[in-house]
Write a protein that holds these residues in place. Structure first.
Motif, PDB file in Angstrom:
ATOM      1  N   LYS A 344       2.593   2.426 -10.540  1.00  0.00           N
ATOM      2  CA  LYS A 344       3.820   3.057 -10.060  1.00  0.00           C
ATOM      3  C   LYS A 344       4.294   2.388  -8.778  1.00  0.00           C
ATOM      4  CE  LYS A 344       2.668   7.585 -11.977  1.00  0.00           C
ATOM      5  NZ  LYS A 344       2.443   9.016 -11.663  1.00  0.00           N
ATOM      6  N   GLY A 345       5.579   2.445  -8.538  1.00  0.00           N
ATOM      7  CA  GLY A 345       6.131   1.872  -7.314  1.00  0.00           C
ATOM      8  C   GLY A 345       7.407   1.116  -7.600  1.00  0.00           C
ATOM      9  N   GLY A 346       7.653   0.059  -6.822  1.00  0.00           N
ATOM     10  CA  GLY A 346       8.845  -0.754  -7.017  1.00  0.00           C
ATOM     11  C   GLY A 346       9.763  -0.767  -5.823  1.00  0.00           C
ATOM     12  N   GLY A 347       9.404  -0.005  -4.781  1.00  0.00           N
ATOM     13  CA  GLY A 347      10.231   0.035  -3.578  1.00  0.00           C
ATOM     14  C   GLY A 347       9.813  -1.012  -2.566  1.00  0.00           C
ATOM     15  N   GLY A 348      10.067  -0.726  -1.271  1.00  0.00           N
ATOM     16  CA  GLY A 348       9.663  -1.641  -0.209  1.00  0.00           C
ATOM     17  C   GLY A 348       8.164  -1.587   0.014  1.00  0.00           C
ATOM     18  N   THR A 349       7.689  -2.380   0.966  1.00  0.00           N
ATOM     19  CA  THR A 349       6.247  -2.466   1.197  1.00  0.00           C
ATOM     20  C   THR A 349       5.893  -1.983   2.597  1.00  0.00           C
ATOM     21  OG1 THR A 349       6.123  -4.392  -0.261  1.00  0.00           O
ATOM     22  CG2 THR A 349       4.227  -3.964   1.147  1.00  0.00           C
ATOM     23  N   ASP A 350       4.935  -1.069   2.653  1.00  0.00           N
ATOM     24  CA  ASP A 350       4.385  -0.602   3.924  1.00  0.00           C
ATOM     25  C   ASP A 350       2.877  -0.446   3.721  1.00  0.00           C
ATOM     26  OD1 ASP A 350       3.659   0.628   6.278  1.00  0.00           O
ATOM     27  OD2 ASP A 350       5.388   1.973   6.323  1.00  0.00           O
ATOM     28  N   PHE A 351       2.102  -1.271   4.427  1.00  0.00           N
ATOM     29  CA  PHE A 351       0.655  -1.252   4.233  1.00  0.00           C
ATOM     30  C   PHE A 351       0.000  -0.060   4.917  1.00  0.00           C
ATOM     31  CE2 PHE A 351       1.771  -5.899   4.535  1.00  0.00           C
ATOM     32  CZ  PHE A 351       1.762  -6.124   3.172  1.00  0.00           C
ATOM     33  N   ARG A 352       0.663   0.513   5.884  1.00  0.00           N
ATOM     34  CA  ARG A 352       0.044   1.547   6.715  1.00  0.00           C
ATOM     35  C   ARG A 352      -0.426   2.781   5.945  1.00  0.00           C
ATOM     36  NH1 ARG A 352       4.794   1.696  11.105  1.00  0.00           N
ATOM     37  NH2 ARG A 352       5.932   1.661   9.113  1.00  0.00           N
ATOM     38  N   PRO A 353       0.315   3.250   4.916  1.00  0.00           N
ATOM     39  CA  PRO A 353      -0.173   4.436   4.192  1.00  0.00           C
ATOM     40  C   PRO A 353      -1.551   4.257   3.564  1.00  0.00           C
ATOM     41  CG  PRO A 353       2.142   4.075   3.721  1.00  0.00           C
ATOM     42  CD  PRO A 353       1.680   2.880   4.492  1.00  0.00           C
TER      43      PRO A 353
END
Length: 409
Positions: A344-353
């Motif tokens: 699932k996904g497809g949006g922007g990227t944020d490694f912090r979560p």
């Protein structure tokens, strides 16, 4: 001229002709040693450990001329530059030592102001045993190790009559045994006195020293091609990401236990080893659209293989883009369904979560995080307490912490 003066003269020579090596020589200390009782044999030549302590046999060093002294000092420093002490892992130490020496001696042939020392392993010395290794300059130490490992049966050393070391190996001729014995006279297998965490710290320390030496000498352009290739391979490993992780897992699955005696060292009391049952690793996959479906499937398949191979490790698979979409523990019940997991996904990227989820679910008590990504995202401000591996095709971008490993086709 006494030996202290000979070593200092060699340091000054390196400072003059090879400034970056000369600067590293300032960290080296010299220690005479006659009989290394805790080793497989007495030290006949010279060897270096992770602290930069260069042990030497006085009678052997006294016979070296100035240019050979330069060669000796350069050779030992290159073991630290190439991280040979820190990269040996669980390999056969005799063959690894031969591969490391072969690489260094070949690469140093590009230098002037030194003279080869008789008895060192080279392509020519291998030919005496009918062993042909080609294009050494273009190969990494791991590649040379693989070739030597295939050409020789398993090699070991035992203490024979009168305390004389004897090389053993299936189908080795007497000539080969003698040649190999001569090639490993600088092997000091039990000179290490550091734990794994200390070795990692000292490895980083030597890398920082090397980078500072190169920058301050402004001499990176003069480093021979053979050295450049090896150094580049350390930054961009030849091994696949799964091979590197397998090596890490192999080193981590056992821990010391003082309740179990290591009988090898009796009558001295040393701890034995037991399986480490509390190991955890998280495998995060960037689903922002930068990872191809084929790459995601391949990553999950490899993680499945790791789960089967290392049952002591508890693995978690995480899908993440700008947030964590799924957090799946790998268990015996769901292993066979891993390949069918929906990314699932497809949006922007944020490694912090992902890092926040590791803190929330596991209190940061993991061995490592393996993150598949194109590196185009927001990184945490602080380095975590565990090791992070960034598996990526985008090898040009920098990361604030962790180790980058190239995702190959």
């Amino acid at each position: 001229m006494d030996l202290d003066q000979k070593f200092q003269k060699a340091k000054i020579s390196l400072m003059r002709f090879e400034p970056w090596l000369g600067q590293l020589s300032c960290y080296i200390t010299f220690k005479e040693i006659k009989n290394q009782k805790d080793s497989i044999h007495s030290l006949d030549t010279a060897a270096i450990n992770e602290d930069g302590e260069l042990f030497y046999n006085k009678e052997w060093v006294e016979k070296l001329n100035d240019q050979q002294m330069n060669m000796l000092l350069m050779h030992e420093i290159m073991h630290l530059v190439y991280q040979h002490i820190f990269r040996s892992y669980s390999r056969n130490q005799i063959i690894w030592n031969m591969a490391a020496d072969l690489k260094i001696n070949t690469d140093l042939s590009d230098f002037s102001h030194f003279q080869h020392i008789n008895g060192l392993i080279t392509a020519d010395s291998l030919k005496k045993m009918n062993i042909k290794i080609e294009n050494i300059h273009d190969k990494t130490t791991e590649m040379l190790y693989s070739e030597l490992d295939q050409k020789f049966p398993y090699i070991s050393v035992k203490i024979g009559k009168n305390g004389v070391p004897e090389v053993e190996g299936k189908n080795l001729s007497q000539t080969q045994k003698k040649e190999i014995s001569d090639m490993i006279k600088d092997l000091l297998p039990n000179s290490r006195k550091s734990s794994k965490s200390e070795l990692d710290r000292k490895n980083r320390e030597w890398l920082n020293r090397f980078n500072l030496a190169v920058q301050s000498s402004k001499n990176r352009g003069s480093i021979p091609l053979g050295l450049k290739r090896e150094l580049d391979s350390l930054e961009n490993p030849e091994l696949s990401w799964s091979s590197i992780l397998r090596q890490r897992f192999l080193r981590s699955i056992y821990k010391k236990n003082w309740k179990r005696i290591n009988k090898k060292w009796l009558p001295n009391y040393f701890p034995g080893k037991i399986k480490n049952r509390s190991l955890k690793a998280v495998c995060a996959i960037d689903t922002s659209g930068s990872m191809e479906d084929a790459d995601i499937k391949k990553a999950v398949t490899e993680i499945y293989g790791l789960a089967n191979s290392f049952k002591s490790f508890k693995l978690y698979i995480v899908f993440n883009d700008a947030k964590v979409w799924s957090w799946t523990p790998v268990t015996d019940k769901n292993k066979n369904r891993l390949k069918a997991l929906e990314a699932k996904g497809g949006g922007g990227t944020d490694f912090r979560p992902v890092f926040e989820q590791i803190q929330k679910e596991l209190k940061n008590r993991i061995d490592s995080l393996i993150f598949f990504t194109d590196l185009d995202g927001e990184f945490p401000d602080n380095k975590p307490s565990y090791q992070t591996y960034w598996i990526t095709r985008n090898f040009d971008d920098q990361v604030p912490f962790g180790i980058k490993i190239k995702l190959k086709n």
